[in-house]
Each structure stands twice: as structure tokens, then as C-alpha cells.
Scaffold this active site. Structure first.
Site, PDB file in Angstrom:
ATOM      1  CE  LYS A  54      -3.793  -2.486   2.107  1.00  0.00           C
ATOM      2  NZ  LYS A  54      -4.461  -2.968   3.304  1.00  0.00           N
ATOM      3  CD  GLN A  98      -3.410  -4.568   6.464  1.00  0.00           C
ATOM      4  OE1 GLN A  98      -3.281  -3.585   5.759  1.00  0.00           O
ATOM      5  NE2 GLN A  98      -4.082  -5.635   6.063  1.00  0.00           N
ATOM      6  CG  ASP A 121      -9.606  -0.192   4.737  1.00  0.00           C
ATOM      7  OD1 ASP A 121      -9.435  -0.487   3.533  1.00  0.00           O
ATOM      8  OD2 ASP A 121      -8.930  -0.665   5.664  1.00  0.00           O
TER       9      ASP A 121
END
Ligand code: NAP
Length: 295
Positions: A54, A98, A121
């Protein structure tokens, strides 16, 4: 007949080129650089490699990225404090924690603490709720990537029988919802299967578009799909290790037995995977623009 391969690598590349231009324009015209922070707790090797990918992609696109790596025994309170710091940091437009988090941390409490305006997200209930209502919001990255893949591959969803295998909050439920929305890229008739489905293959066999996100290697076989089906294989399963030490991956669909029947299919790797990170970048750019009031 051999299925057309829907390449996530190629589609992601095209979108990344568009994003690179947009990021450069944003800097030039508005002096604004989108900023993303990735927060990793612990040392799970898969999570480490996702976070590294990422940050690498963000950097390649001209997006400012910061990585916060915390010890596995970091407390929930400490993590919440860090999230709060980034909520208030104007140089950061997107916050990604994460998953999975260590067991002693309540995942929901952490995700709900992220400012919805920075929730790139798309997991915060505000964004999930807006998605359900068909309002503009940050879409979760993997389902968002699937939408783009279908649309850019010219696959018509309107009126299609879409069968989704899997009902997780990050893939199954949101993609089912997006396919149902009354707009381009949606308008499908949607069925969702899971471990309690009575006769799952009755459903998979009548799918025009089959989206599989179960996490079971090669579970869908050629005799469980109909001729001409479009298959989106979300699964990423490690089924072995090559001599080089690299993991051997397989999807949730048994590629070899379906490829002769399907009209189109996403490969694993190289299908949905590259799209997920790309959509994270797209959301980060959108977050930066929204924060600055740029349409
Ligand atoms: P998850 O949270 O474990 O959910 C799996 C879902 O599949 C559950 O709803 C489960 O049903 C259902 N399921 C499992 N086995 C099944 C079976 N034999 N028959 C019918 N349904 C079954 O998984 P996830 O997070 O959605 O991920 C799914 C897969 O996609 C994994 O391989 C993951 O690595 C991959 N993935 C890939 C990407 C990407 O970017 N490519 C992103 C996210 C996930 P129940 O609810 O009844 O338990």
C-alpha cells in the site's frame, strides 16, 4: 470455449495512470498532496506485506504516505490515541488500520474511532450506512475494485442473476449490496450463499455473474457453474510454497475446470487483488479533495 481473462493487473494499471495525473493536477492547481497513514499492529507477515504494498503504491502515485508500526502488545487505548492524532492531522486524509488486529484489541471500537471523512477503507458505520442508502461515500476497497473490473470489462450487471458466495462485512455483504443498487453497475438480482445455504450449487449453477469470496481453495468446480458465466474470484489461498520460497496461491474457484465453461474469469493472482490497493488510492484522493472542498 476458453474464458476471457479479466486482468486486474491491466485494469489497475489504467486506473493508477489516471490517478497519477489527478494527484499531479491537485498538487499543481491547489498545492494539495493527498496523505495516507497505514497503522500496523504486530508482525503478521501477510499484513506486513499488504501494508508495504500500500505504501509503495501510494508513493508511486505521488501520494504522501506514512507507516506507523506498533508492537503486538500495544494497548487498545494507545491505538485509539494514535488514531485520534491522525484524525486531527490536516496532512493526512486517509487512515487505514491494517486488519486483523491482535485479539486483545476490539476491532470495531478502533474502526469506529476513525473519522468517517478519513475512512478510506470504507468500514466505518457511517460509510457502510451511506453505501446501503446509495449515497456518495467511501466504498470498501475490494467490492469497489470488483465494480470497476466489471464496468471496465464491459460486463452488464443490469438484470443479471448475480450469486455471491460469502457474507463477510468486507467483501460478501458489501458487494451484494452494491450489485443491488438502482444505478449503473448495479440493478442485478442478487443471491448470497454462505455455510448455512441449503443447496449452494443450485444457486451457483444459475449465476450469470458468480462472485466467490469464501476463503476455501478451489471450492467451485466446473460442474457447479453454467456455460457463459462471468466469474469474479476474490479468494486468495496459500496452497504451498515454491522452491524460491514464494507462496503458491489459488483462488476459491477451480480455474482449470471452469475456464472451458466461463465466458470471462478473473485469475488468482492478478485479478481482484491489484484492484483492492488501487481503490484505496482512489479513496485517498477523494478524501483529500473532499477535505479541501474540491469537487
Ligand atoms: P471471511 O470473513 O472468512 O468470510 C468467508 C465467507 O465465506 C463467510 O461468510 C462464510 O460463511 C463463507 N464460506 C466459507 N466457506 C464456505 C463454504 N464451504 N460454502 C459456503 N460459504 C462458505 O472471508 P473474507 O474476508 O470475505 O475473504 C474471503 C476470501 O477473499 C479470502 O480468501 C480472502 O483472502 C480473500 N480476500 C481477497 C481480497 C483481495 O483483495 N483479493 C480482499 C479481501 C479478501 P459463514 O458466514 O456462514 O461462515
Amino acid at each position: 470455449m476458453s474464458a476471457r481473462i479479466i486482468s486486474g493487473i491491466e485494469t489497475a494499471k489504467a486506473i493508477r495512470e489516471e490517478l497519477t495525473v489527478e494527484v499531479a493536477n491537485l498538487k499543481q492547481k491547489h498545492g494539495l498532496t493527498p496523505g495516507l497513514v497505514t497503522i500496523l499492529v504486530g508482525q503478521d507477515p501477510a499484513s506486513e506485506s499488504y501494508v508495504a504494498a500500500k505504501n509503495k503504491t501510494a508513493h508511486a502515485l505521488g501520494i504522501h504516505s506514512e507507516q506507523v508500526t506498533l508492537a503486538a502488545d500495544t494497548s487498545e487505548a494507545e491505538l485509539l490515541k494514535i488514531v485520534d492524532t491522525y484524525n486531527r492531522n490536516p496532512a493526512i486524509h486517509g487512515i487505514l488500520v491494517q486488519l486483523p488486529l491482535p485479539r486483545h484489541i476490539n476491532e470495531a471500537r478502533v474502526l469506529f474511532a476513525i473519522d468517517p471523512a478519513k475512512d478510506v477503507d470504507g468500514f466505518h458505520p457511517v460509510n457502510v450506512g451511506k453505501m446501503m442508502l446509495g449515497e456518495p461515500c467511501f466504498l470498501p476497497c475490494t467490492p469497489h475494485g470488483i465494480l470497476e473490473l466489471l464496468q471496465r470489462s464491459g460486463i452488464e450487471t443490469s438484470g443479471a442473476e448475480v450469486v455471491v458466495v460469502g457474507r463477510s462485512n468486507i467483501v460478501g455483504k458489501p458487494i451484494a449490496n452494491l450489485m443491488l443498487q438502482k444505478r449503473a453497475g448495479g440493478n442485478a438480482t442478487v443471491t448470497v450463499c454462505h455455510t448455512r445455504s441449503r443447496d449452494m450449487h443450485f444457486h451457483t449453477r444459475r449465476a450469470d455473474i458468480l462472485i466467490v469470496a469464501a476463503g476455501v481453495a478451489k471450492m467451485i468446480k466446473g460442474d457447479q457453474v453454467k456455460d457463459g458465466v462471468v466469474i469474479i474470484d476474490v479468494g486468495v489461498n496459500r496452497i504451498g510454497q515454491a522452491a524460491s520460497g514464494k507462496a503458491i496461491l489459488a483462488g476459491d474457484v477451480d480455474f482449470d475446470t471452469v475456464v472451458g465453461k466461463a465466458a470471462a474469469i478473473t485469475p488468482v493472482p492478478g485479478g481482484v487483488g491489484p484492484m483492492t490497493i488501487t481503490m484505496l488510492m482512489k479513496n485517498t484522493l477523494q478524501a483529500a479533495k473532499q477535505a479541501a472542498g474540491i469537487d
